[in-house]
Every structure is written in C-alpha cells, then in structure tokens.
Design an enzyme around this catalytic site. Structure first.
Site, PDB file in Angstrom:
ATOM      1  N   HIS A 166       0.841  -1.207   0.000  1.00  0.00           N
ATOM      2  CA  HIS A 166       0.000   0.000   0.000  1.00  0.00           C
ATOM      3  C   HIS A 166       0.876   1.256   0.000  1.00  0.00           C
ATOM      4  CE1 HIS A 166      -3.011  -2.671   2.168  1.00  0.00           C
ATOM      5  NE2 HIS A 166      -3.727  -2.197   1.176  1.00  0.00           N
ATOM      6  N   GLN A 194     -18.122  -6.880  -0.655  1.00  0.00           N
ATOM      7  CA  GLN A 194     -17.201  -7.631  -1.510  1.00  0.00           C
ATOM      8  C   GLN A 194     -16.738  -8.937  -0.870  1.00  0.00           C
ATOM      9  OE1 GLN A 194     -14.229  -4.271  -1.519  1.00  0.00           O
ATOM     10  NE2 GLN A 194     -12.777  -5.954  -1.643  1.00  0.00           N
ATOM     11  N   GLY A 226      -2.950  -1.729  -6.998  1.00  0.00           N
ATOM     12  CA  GLY A 226      -1.811  -2.640  -7.134  1.00  0.00           C
ATOM     13  C   GLY A 226      -2.089  -3.718  -8.167  1.00  0.00           C
ATOM     14  N   ASP A 284      -3.727  -7.511  -7.438  1.00  0.00           N
ATOM     15  CA  ASP A 284      -5.138  -7.825  -7.690  1.00  0.00           C
ATOM     16  C   ASP A 284      -5.432  -7.501  -9.152  1.00  0.00           C
ATOM     17  OD1 ASP A 284      -5.915  -8.584  -4.955  1.00  0.00           O
ATOM     18  OD2 ASP A 284      -5.325  -6.539  -4.516  1.00  0.00           O
TER      19      ASP A 284
END
Ligand code: PAF
Length: 280
Positions: A37, A61, A147, A150
């Site tokens: 992150h 999700q 990122g 994913d």
C-alpha cells in the site's frame, strides 16, 4: 493529516481544494496497510498535489462472512503509517455512512468477473466495483492507484471507469514482495511463521513458469503446478495462463502476446493470490 468519517464533510473539504486548483491522487484501501500500500501512496504523492486514502472494509465484496470477520483491523497503526507517508486526507466511513440503503447495484462485466477469482468468490467484483464507484463519486480524484497483485480487480475497475465515463486516470502499480517472494497482502498478517514459509512456493512457481513459458506445452505446465502444490499439501484453487485483457485461458503459446498467469492458493485458512506477466 485530516480525518473524515462522513460523506458530506469530506466532499465539502475536497470541493474547496479542487476550487484552489489542486489535483487529487486517491488510494482506496481496506486498511491493514503494508509496504505494498505504502508504495501506492509514494507514487500518488509524486504525481498529485493532495493524496487521499480511504480505509473501509467493504462488506459487500466479502462472499464469506468469516473472511469478513477475520479481516485484520489496525486503524491506529494505519493512521500512523499514512501520516508518515505524507498522506493529506483519510476517509474512514462507517458501513451505515457508505450504505444508508442496501447496495443493489448490478454491474455487467461480461466474462471478466466470472472466471478466476469470480468463480471462487461470486459477487466479489460487483461489491468491489460498487464501492469504488461510490468512492470515486465522493472523492472525485484525478488519479486512482491500484496494485497489480489484484490484477483481475484492476481490469474490472478499468472496465467500470470506461463504462461509466468516470473522469479518473487509473494508475496500476507494481507488486511489492516480501524477502521470500510472497506478494504483500493484508492477509499475510494471518499466516503463521511456517505457513509464511510454505507460501513462498507461490512466487517460486510463478518464476519457474515464466522461464518455461513458450517452451513447455501449457497443459504440461498446469499439470506440473497441480502436482507440486499437491506434493506440498497446499490447496491450489486455480492456476491459469490467460489473455491479459480478456482473461480467456490459453491452450497454446502460438502468437503469444499479453499473457499473464494467475494463481490462488489456500495456505492454512488464508487465501492468497498472485500473478506474473509472461508476455506483454
Ligand atoms: O483492493 C482492495 O483493498 C479493495 O478491493 C478496495 C479496492 C479498497 C475496494 O474495497
């Protein structure tokens, strides 16, 4: 660093910043921040006047209630890390604030959300797209940072931005890895020491496949990977070699371009995903 918990407050604050002509870089997160992150924040900091983070564990999700419950929650340390990175604004809403009404948005991503993660986590990408769309509408960023770990999520967000004409530039950022090659993920926190060691097989395998790509038949490589994980008593959910844009599986290397291999493995109770681009 400013912290906001309500939609109205952050909207009003950012409106004045926009009127001053400042550009906004946005990094959406679910917290439990790690070096992966932080690399997004560093990139956002370089390219924008103002960096905004969101920390919101989005229930819609999670297709599995226990996955949602055990998701790491580390707000205090997250805020410290953000402050150190020079993040300017944090949005940390409650579930009620984000979803005053139940979320019923239905997206059509064609094949993109049916395969790989989509097959194992039905509804996951609909939940991701719906919260990211909402966050874009609240923050109105110039650029948003995601990122490459994913990868499928990135494709989904890309399609959502295109389909809804969201006025934001999507910035994909490189995967950050631990010393043993394990891709950084908030879920790594949940691994025991020995599981963490075991999980290094994931990247080792991906690197091996990258070397073999184009030389060994795809079905043989797939069989090899299945055997290796079985031999190490690790549950391989999927290992696929696919087109980077459509996620359609490849059966031959002929004319190979834009090829990525994606993997999901259950290590103990923790589900890990990773990928490597084979041909771009
Ligand atoms: O990648 C994540 O952490 C989440 O899926 C995101 C993009 C913050 C949406 O909840």
């Amino acid at each position: 660093m400013e912290l906001f918990e309500t939609v109205n407050d952050i909207k009003e604050y950012l409106k004045t910043k926009k009127e001053e002509g400042l550009t906004i870089g946005f990094v959406p997160t679910m917290g439990a921040l790690h070096e992966g992150h932080l690399s997004l924040f560093r990139e956002a900091k370089e390219e924008n006047d103002l960096v905004v983070a969101s920390i919101f564990i989005n229930p819609s999700q999670f297709n599995n209630q226990s996955d949602l419950e055990k998701y790491p929650r580390t707000l205090e340390t997250d805020l410290k890390k953000l402050e150190e990175q020079g993040c300017n604004v944090v949005f940390h809403p409650s579930v009620e604030e984000m979803y005053p009404e139940p979320d019923t948005t239905e997206f059509d991503f064609g094949n993109l959300d049916k395969v790989l993660e989509g097959e194992f986590r039905p509804g996951h990408f609909n939940g991701v797209a719906s919260v990211v769309k909402k966050l874009f509408e609240i923050i109105k960023p110039d650029r948003a940072y995601f990122g490459l770990k994913d990868f499928q999520q990135l494709l989904i967000i890309h399609k959502m931005i295109k389909d809804f004409d969201c006025p934001v530039e999507l910035v994909p950022c490189a995967i950050v890895r631990e010393k043993n090659g394990l891709a950084m993920s908030s879920r790594n926190e949940l691994l025991s020491k020995s599981e963490r060691k075991q999980a290094s097989l994931i990247y080792k395998t991906l690197k091996f496949i990258k070397v073999q790509a184009g030389f060994q038949p795809i079905h043989e490589l797939k069989n090899y990977v299945e055997r290796e994980f079985k031999r190490k008593n690790m549950k391989l959910e999927y290992f696929e070699i696919v087109d980077m844009y459509t996620l359609e599986p490849l059966t031959t290397w002929l004319g190979s371009k834009n090829v990525i291999t994606c993997i999901a493995v259950q290590v103990g109770n923790v589900r890990l995903i990773d990928n490597i681009i084979l041909f771009s």
